[in-house]
Design a protein around this motif. Structure first.
Motif, PDB file in Angstrom:
ATOM      1  N   GLU A 120      -0.335   8.133   4.353  1.00 49.40           N
ATOM      2  CA  GLU A 120      -0.585   8.287   5.791  1.00 49.40           C
ATOM      3  C   GLU A 120      -2.074   8.415   6.076  1.00 49.40           C
ATOM      4  O   GLU A 120      -2.571   7.893   7.093  1.00 49.40           O
ATOM      5  CB  GLU A 120       0.173   9.498   6.320  1.00 49.40           C
ATOM      6  N   GLU A 121      -2.803   9.095   5.206  1.00 47.02           N
ATOM      7  CA  GLU A 121      -4.245   9.215   5.387  1.00 47.02           C
ATOM      8  C   GLU A 121      -4.929   7.856   5.331  1.00 47.02           C
ATOM      9  O   GLU A 121      -5.828   7.563   6.123  1.00 47.02           O
ATOM     10  CB  GLU A 121      -4.823  10.142   4.322  1.00 47.02           C
ATOM     11  N   LYS A 122      -4.506   7.016   4.417  1.00 43.79           N
ATOM     12  CA  LYS A 122      -5.118   5.683   4.311  1.00 43.79           C
ATOM     13  C   LYS A 122      -4.779   4.828   5.531  1.00 43.79           C
ATOM     14  O   LYS A 122      -5.597   4.036   5.990  1.00 43.79           O
ATOM     15  CB  LYS A 122      -4.667   5.002   3.020  1.00 43.79           C
ATOM     16  N   LEU A 123      -3.575   4.968   6.055  1.00 41.28           N
ATOM     17  CA  LEU A 123      -3.230   4.219   7.263  1.00 41.28           C
ATOM     18  C   LEU A 123      -4.057   4.701   8.448  1.00 41.28           C
ATOM     19  O   LEU A 123      -4.517   3.891   9.273  1.00 41.28           O
ATOM     20  CB  LEU A 123      -1.733   4.366   7.567  1.00 41.28           C
ATOM     21  N   ASN A 124      -4.234   6.009   8.564  1.00 46.67           N
ATOM     22  CA  ASN A 124      -5.044   6.545   9.662  1.00 46.67           C
ATOM     23  C   ASN A 124      -6.494   6.097   9.560  1.00 46.67           C
ATOM     24  O   ASN A 124      -7.169   5.914  10.583  1.00 46.67           O
ATOM     25  CB  ASN A 124      -4.969   8.067   9.676  1.00 46.67           C
ATOM     26  N   ALA A 125      -6.969   5.919   8.334  1.00 45.52           N
ATOM     27  CA  ALA A 125      -8.340   5.441   8.134  1.00 45.52           C
ATOM     28  C   ALA A 125      -8.441   3.923   8.189  1.00 45.52           C
ATOM     29  O   ALA A 125      -9.520   3.374   7.945  1.00 45.52           O
ATOM     30  CB  ALA A 125      -8.864   5.944   6.789  1.00 45.52           C
ATOM     31  N   ARG A 126      -7.324   3.255   8.497  1.00 46.06           N
ATOM     32  CA  ARG A 126      -7.244   1.792   8.545  1.00 46.06           C
ATOM     33  C   ARG A 126      -7.624   1.138   7.218  1.00 46.06           C
ATOM     34  O   ARG A 126      -8.141   0.021   7.174  1.00 46.06           O
ATOM     35  CB  ARG A 126      -8.126   1.245   9.679  1.00 46.06           C
ATOM     36  N   ILE A 262      11.156   8.198   7.049  1.00 43.58           N
ATOM     37  CA  ILE A 262       9.723   8.312   6.775  1.00 43.58           C
ATOM     38  C   ILE A 262       9.061   6.940   6.712  1.00 43.58           C
ATOM     39  O   ILE A 262       7.983   6.721   7.285  1.00 43.58           O
ATOM     40  CB  ILE A 262       9.501   9.091   5.467  1.00 43.58           C
ATOM     41  N   SER A 263       9.683   6.003   6.028  1.00 39.70           N
ATOM     42  CA  SER A 263       9.077   4.672   5.897  1.00 39.70           C
ATOM     43  C   SER A 263       8.995   3.965   7.249  1.00 39.70           C
ATOM     44  O   SER A 263       7.978   3.325   7.561  1.00 39.70           O
ATOM     45  CB  SER A 263       9.878   3.830   4.907  1.00 39.70           C
ATOM     46  N   GLU A 264      10.023   4.070   8.063  1.00 38.31           N
ATOM     47  CA  GLU A 264       9.977   3.444   9.386  1.00 38.31           C
ATOM     48  C   GLU A 264       8.943   4.115  10.274  1.00 38.31           C
ATOM     49  O   GLU A 264       8.261   3.452  11.070  1.00 38.31           O
ATOM     50  CB  GLU A 264      11.354   3.510  10.031  1.00 38.31           C
ATOM     51  N   GLY A 265       8.786   5.426  10.137  1.00 33.28           N
ATOM     52  CA  GLY A 265       7.773   6.117  10.927  1.00 33.28           C
ATOM     53  C   GLY A 265       6.359   5.703  10.549  1.00 33.28           C
ATOM     54  O   GLY A 265       5.490   5.549  11.413  1.00 33.28           O
ATOM     55  N   LEU A 266       6.130   5.513   9.242  1.00 30.48           N
ATOM     56  CA  LEU A 266       4.797   5.110   8.810  1.00 30.48           C
ATOM     57  C   LEU A 266       4.482   3.665   9.193  1.00 30.48           C
ATOM     58  O   LEU A 266       3.328   3.338   9.505  1.00 30.48           O
ATOM     59  CB  LEU A 266       4.672   5.280   7.296  1.00 30.48           C
ATOM     60  N   MET A 267       5.475   2.804   9.160  1.00 32.62           N
ATOM     61  CA  MET A 267       5.239   1.392   9.448  1.00 32.62           C
ATOM     62  C   MET A 267       5.402   1.052  10.927  1.00 32.62           C
ATOM     63  O   MET A 267       5.162  -0.094  11.319  1.00 32.62           O
ATOM     64  CB  MET A 267       6.202   0.532   8.627  1.00 32.62           C
ATOM     65  N   SER A 268       5.795   2.008  11.743  1.00 30.23           N
ATOM     66  CA  SER A 268       6.015   1.713  13.160  1.00 30.23           C
ATOM     67  C   SER A 268       4.725   1.333  13.879  1.00 30.23           C
ATOM     68  O   SER A 268       4.779   0.693  14.941  1.00 30.23           O
ATOM     69  CB  SER A 268       6.652   2.920  13.851  1.00 30.23           C
ATOM     70  N   ARG A 269       3.575   1.705  13.324  1.00 30.54           N
ATOM     71  CA  ARG A 269       2.308   1.342  13.963  1.00 30.54           C
ATOM     72  C   ARG A 269       2.053  -0.155  13.916  1.00 30.54           C
ATOM     73  O   ARG A 269       1.194  -0.659  14.630  1.00 30.54           O
ATOM     74  CB  ARG A 269       1.156   2.106  13.305  1.00 30.54           C
ATOM     75  N   PHE A 270       2.801  -0.856  13.087  1.00 30.53           N
ATOM     76  CA  PHE A 270       2.661  -2.317  13.028  1.00 30.53           C
ATOM     77  C   PHE A 270       3.763  -3.026  13.817  1.00 30.53           C
ATOM     78  O   PHE A 270       3.944  -4.239  13.673  1.00 30.53           O
ATOM     79  CB  PHE A 270       2.726  -2.798  11.572  1.00 30.53           C
TER      80      PHE A 270
END
Length: 300
Positions: A120-126, A262-270
């Motif tokens: 999640e940290e890496k996704l937030n940092a793009r 959890i996986s759907e929540g993390l990938m929902s930004r895409f």
């Protein structure tokens, strides 16, 4: 995966050695092998046998004396027969399978908290390439789901969902097959015990049918013991197998649901991502105008 199978075979070996050690002395008695102390017991039994006036010993008394010297474990093994042996083999498989599933169906193997935080940290940092490499390097279930989804980001979010669903279906199919073996054992073990029960009752009725006088209790005891021991052993194996099947099935379903959320929540930004169009091929150069055809020669 190699570590899991190593643990599986190690546990199976420990179970077989442990149970085999307890059955060794009784099995040796049944096979006629002399163990330390056996000769002394036989000598004491022979010394205790009555020898009144050189008369022949009573066969019934000899049989009863032998039965009194026999240990409970040796009696159980002898009375259980072939069906008891089969139930024992099934119990080895059940214990090894329970231990293997115990090592596999753990939260750390499905949803490790450290990995979820780092991803999640890496996704937030793009840092999407870093997130993808992190997911590929982790062996947990949620990591494999996320790695499959990120590998298809360029195809759009619908393909991402399909990829994650495929990994989830594959994991569910494999694990449900393993857990299903516990249900199979829970069904087969009582059936083997029931076969032993029928065999024991048939043996007892055979004694009654072929006896010219009233059968002695010890003559009927063998068949009754076979019937009762095999029933007992079948239930002893079946009950923990059914309990373990229910526990592991519910536990696996809970971990799969949590990993999906959890996986759907993390990938929902895409979720708004559309398939990227392939770059258009360069246009072909325009054809040059054809030269004028020469005039036809006049016909004379």
């Amino acid at each position: 995966m190699n570590r899991r199978w190593t643990a599986f075979w190690l546990v199976g070996a420990i179970v077989v050695i442990g149970m085999g050690t307890g059955l060794f002395s009784s099995g040796a008695d049944l096979l006629g092998v002399d163990l330390p102390g056996t000769s002394l017991a036989v000598a004491q039994e022979e010394a205790a046998a009555p020898a009144a006036g050189g008369a022949a010993a009573d066969p019934a008394a000899d049989i009863l004396a032998q039965r009194k010297q026999e240990s409970f474990l040796a009696w159980m093994i002898r009375a259980s027969g072939i069906f008891g042996f089969l139930i024992m083999l099934v119990s080895f498989v059940m214990v090894a399978l329970i231990m293997m599933l115990f090592l596999q169906i753990r939260k750390v193997n499905y949803i490790p908290a450290d990995f979820v935080e780092d991803f999640e940290e890496k996704l937030n940092a793009r840092d999407y390439p870093g997130a993808y490499e992190l997911a590929k390097s982790d062996d947990s279930f949620v990591a494999r789901v996320l790695a499959a989804g990120m590998a298809r980001l360029a195809r759009g979010y619908e393909e991402v969902e399909n990829a994650m669903q495929e990994v989830g279906d594959d994991e569910a199919l494999g694990m449900e097959q393993k857990i299903g073996y516990l249900a199979l054992i829970g069904s087969v073990a009582p059936m083997l015990g029931l076969l032993g029960t029928v065999q024991g009752m048939v043996l007892s009725f055979q004694v009654i049918a072929t006896s010219t006088q009233q059968p002695k209790p010890y003559e009927l005891a063998d068949g009754i013991a076979t019937a009762l021991f095999t029933t007992l052993e079948g239930l002893i194996v079946a009950i923990p197998a059914i309990v373990a099947f229910t526990v592991y099935k519910n536990r696996f379903a809970r971990f799969m649901f949590e990993a999906s959320v959890i996986s759907e929540g993390l990938m929902s930004r895409f979720s708004g991502m559309k398939p990227q169009a392939a770059p258009a091929a360069p246009a072909a150069p325009a054809a040059r105008p054809a030269a004028a055809a020469p005039a036809a020669a006049p016909q004379g």
